[in-house]
Design a protein around this motif. Sequence first.
Motif, short mmCIF file in Angstrom:
data_model
loop_
_atom_site.label_atom_id
_atom_site.label_comp_id
_atom_site.label_asym_id
_atom_site.label_seq_id
_atom_site.Cartn_x
_atom_site.Cartn_y
_atom_site.Cartn_z
N VAL A 131 10.88 10.72 5.41
CA VAL A 131 9.50 10.30 5.16
C VAL A 131 9.41 9.25 4.05
O VAL A 131 8.88 8.15 4.25
N VAL A 132 9.93 9.58 2.87
CA VAL A 132 9.70 8.74 1.69
C VAL A 132 10.44 7.41 1.79
O VAL A 132 9.88 6.35 1.51
N ALA B 48 8.84 3.72 1.61
CA ALA B 48 9.19 2.79 0.52
C ALA B 48 9.72 1.47 1.07
O ALA B 48 9.35 0.40 0.57
N ASN B 49 10.55 1.54 2.10
CA ASN B 49 11.05 0.30 2.71
C ASN B 49 9.91 -0.51 3.31
O ASN B 49 9.90 -1.75 3.25
N GLN C 38 6.79 -0.55 2.25
CA GLN C 38 6.05 -1.18 1.16
C GLN C 38 6.80 -2.39 0.60
O GLN C 38 6.20 -3.41 0.28
N ILE C 39 8.14 -2.26 0.51
CA ILE C 39 8.94 -3.38 0.02
C ILE C 39 8.85 -4.55 0.98
O ILE C 39 8.67 -5.71 0.58
N ASN C 40 8.97 -4.28 2.30
CA ASN C 40 8.88 -5.34 3.29
C ASN C 40 7.50 -5.99 3.30
O ASN C 40 7.36 -7.20 3.45
N ARG C 41 6.48 -5.14 3.11
CA ARG C 41 5.12 -5.68 3.09
C ARG C 41 4.91 -6.59 1.89
O ARG C 41 4.34 -7.68 2.02
N SER C 42 5.37 -6.15 0.72
CA SER C 42 5.24 -6.99 -0.48
C SER C 42 6.04 -8.27 -0.35
O SER C 42 5.59 -9.34 -0.76
N ALA D 219 11.87 0.61 8.20
CA ALA D 219 10.52 0.88 7.70
C ALA D 219 9.66 1.64 8.71
O ALA D 219 8.51 1.94 8.42
N MET D 220 10.20 1.95 9.89
CA MET D 220 9.42 2.63 10.90
C MET D 220 9.29 4.11 10.59
O MET D 220 10.25 4.75 10.15
#
Length: 309
Positions: A47-48, A52-53, A55-59, A178-179
């Motif tokens: 889950v976490v 986190a991946n 959020q990193i990819n989105r940023s 990130a999925m």
Amino acid sequence: MVLVRIWQDNEMVVWFSSGGRNLLNFIPPVAVFAAPVIALIALLSIVVSPWANGQINRSSSEYQQGDDVSRISPGRFTESMNGARVLFVEQVAKDGSHMKNVFMSEKGTQGKEIIVQAKEGELKFNQYGDRYVLLRSGKRYESGTGGGADWRVMDFDTYELLLEVKADSIYAAKDAEAMPFAMLFAHRTPINNAQILWRLCWPIASAVLALLAIPLSYTNPRQGRSISLVVAVLLFIMYLNGITMMQTWVKAQKINWIEGLILVNLVMFALACLLMVRRVWMQSWLPQSLAGTIHEMRQKLPVRRGGRS
């Protein structure tokens, strides 16, 4: 480390003399101690870590996209889309929402060159959050294929120029790391299957490593305290390499993810069982009779002494 300390302090002698107990009786307390840690590892892996991946990819996507409008300055050429588009604005309002005398040059498909010139423009957002510029009263020039001389000219009253795709749309198309777990099962590709294997292996591996700690903790006063830890680290590296190799095989479609999951964890579980049998029931790796025969053969071998003949 705790079990090694028990061996070093000779507390195992007390344990073994307490009603026929052996190393197998250490499995329940070790399992109780490891259960919260295994549950935490499962939560982090399944889950976490994907969240986190994501959020990193989105940023990262937001940073790479940049804000094309905020970087536009009057009287300067501004590049966007990795240099594929060049914007020039003569005047920009203080709030950045209105522009006058807009010039845009863009590389289209099949080597075409697109040039747009408009008297004014306005920054807009659509219902999906995408940002674009609405140009008014201008002309659009488009070259032929491969930059040929057969240009097409079109007058327009309004022309929408997309500047930025909403980050959520890019985030949805990111890679398997990130999925969410349910999405991996819904879209069964080799890369997604390998990611399923990777996430499920870690809670299983933590349970197997906790079981391995019981026989690996054996030590005696003649050995240093770090021997067992070194062996444990080497086994962990071997375990990690095995998981990585199974993941690569699943991506290459040599095996499916279920076979890879069972194979790598079953090998390490069998090793843990073998070490447990060795410490509980076997005095040595060889049978007692064979070990005695080898010892007698060593005694009969001539001793070689140094010096000149």
